[in-house]
Design an enzyme around this catalytic site. Structure first.
Site, PDB file in Angstrom:
ATOM      1  N   ASP A 138      -3.911   5.199  -5.123  1.00 32.82           N
ATOM      2  CA  ASP A 138      -4.095   4.085  -4.286  1.00 32.82           C
ATOM      3  C   ASP A 138      -4.083   4.130  -2.814  1.00 32.82           C
ATOM      4  O   ASP A 138      -3.171   4.838  -2.144  1.00 32.82           O
ATOM      5  CB  ASP A 138      -3.016   3.173  -4.539  1.00 32.82           C
ATOM      6  CG  ASP A 138      -2.898   2.620  -6.128  1.00 32.82           C
ATOM      7  OD1 ASP A 138      -3.990   1.866  -6.579  1.00 32.82           O
ATOM      8  OD2 ASP A 138      -2.116   3.146  -6.728  1.00 32.82           O
TER       9      ASP A 138
ATOM     10  N   ASP B  17      -2.034   9.156   1.618  1.00 32.83           N
ATOM     11  CA  ASP B  17      -2.459   8.257   2.760  1.00 32.83           C
ATOM     12  C   ASP B  17      -1.330   7.496   3.358  1.00 32.83           C
ATOM     13  O   ASP B  17      -1.236   7.042   4.595  1.00 32.83           O
ATOM     14  CB  ASP B  17      -3.530   7.364   2.318  1.00 32.83           C
ATOM     15  CG  ASP B  17      -2.822   6.312   1.443  1.00 32.83           C
ATOM     16  OD1 ASP B  17      -2.724   5.216   1.583  1.00 32.83           O
ATOM     17  OD2 ASP B  17      -2.238   6.765   0.242  1.00 32.83           O
TER      18      ASP B  17
ATOM     19  N   ASP C   7      -3.204  11.777  -4.286  1.00 28.24           N
ATOM     20  CA  ASP C   7      -2.751  10.498  -4.343  1.00 28.24           C
ATOM     21  C   ASP C   7      -3.839   9.540  -4.873  1.00 28.24           C
ATOM     22  O   ASP C   7      -5.287   9.862  -4.787  1.00 28.24           O
ATOM     23  CB  ASP C   7      -2.029  10.051  -3.073  1.00 28.24           C
ATOM     24  CG  ASP C   7      -1.791   8.604  -3.273  1.00 28.24           C
ATOM     25  OD1 ASP C   7      -0.864   8.047  -4.039  1.00 28.24           O
ATOM     26  OD2 ASP C   7      -2.193   7.655  -2.547  1.00 28.24           O
TER      27      ASP C   7
END
Length: 237
Positions: free
Chosen positions: A22, A177, A20
């Site tokens: 961001d 996240d 991922d």
């Protein structure tokens, strides 16, 4: 840099690592949140930090619709996405906020011959800015939010990344996240490591966790790919 891997050790590494962006690779969530506050204020609305956290990991069109309905932004969804994206791109061009340990882990994976993919709900415009500032050749492919029909938490982005790399999703490891991103990776059948950034990563059956990428090495990902569930979150004081 880690010691060179032996031939036997190489075989235990994931077929690929799917990142991922961001919050995971780069700490851009504060950039997005600032852009949201600026846009809502421009339209005379109100926007709280708690509301902003609810958008973390969402497809940009989903976030834009929430900004319309809850933030009072009187623009079309596509225009909201364009405004937010443009503002974050401006900030990334000034400074890429790499997460601690991210560049070291990318370098170690490259040295070990493990291909990486970037799997992000941000659009190509922003992803290209980040990739251009990463070590050369760090990412073998990039999947962005404007290239998929169904964004996270749907499995499509991760399935597409694995297909582009020609690997079995179950033979990869995803690093995420947000709850939305974790759900996407797991729905695609990818063993997943949740790294805490803006939001805490709750304990879930089968989910590995880490408090920082500084605690993660290729050997860590090999263990996760082999089926171990690791908890590398530092206990609260």
């Amino acid at each position: 840099m880690l010691e060179p891997l032996t031939a036997s050790a190489r075989t235990t590494l994931p077929a690929a690592v799917l990142w991922d962006m961001d919050g995971t690779l780069v700490d851009t969530e504060p950039y997005w949140i600032a852009a949201e506050h600026e846009l809502v204020a421009e339209h005379g609305g109100t926007w709280s930090h708690e509301q902003a956290l609810q958008l973390v990991g969402n497809a940009l069109t989903v976030s834009a619709e929430i900004l319309r309905t809850s933030g009072g932004v009187d623009l079309e969804v596509d225009e909201i996405v364009s405004r937010l994206l443009g503002r974050v791109v401006e900030q990334v061009r000034e400074s890429v906020p790499w997460q601690p340990g991210a560049l070291a882990l990318l370098a170690d994976l490259a040295a070990a011959g493990v291909p990486c993919a970037l799997v992000t709900m941000s659009y190509r415009e922003l992803a290209d800015e980040v990739v251009a500032r990463a070590p050369e050749g760090a990412f073998a492919t990039v999947v962005t939010g404007d290239e998929v029909t169904r964004g996270k938490p749907d499995p499509e982005p991760y399935l597409l990344a694995a297909a582009r790399l020609g690997v079995d999703p179950a033979a990869c490891v995803a690093i995420e996240d947000s709850p939305t991103g974790i759900a996407s990776a797991r729905a695609a059948g990818v063993p997943t490591l949740g790294v805490e950034a803006v939001l805490p990563v709750p304990r879930m059956d089968g989910l590995s966790r880490a408090s920082s990428l500084t605690r993660v090495r290729p050997a860590t990902l090999a263990r996760i790919g082999a089926g171990e569930v690791l908890d590398l979150v530092a206990p609260s004081a």
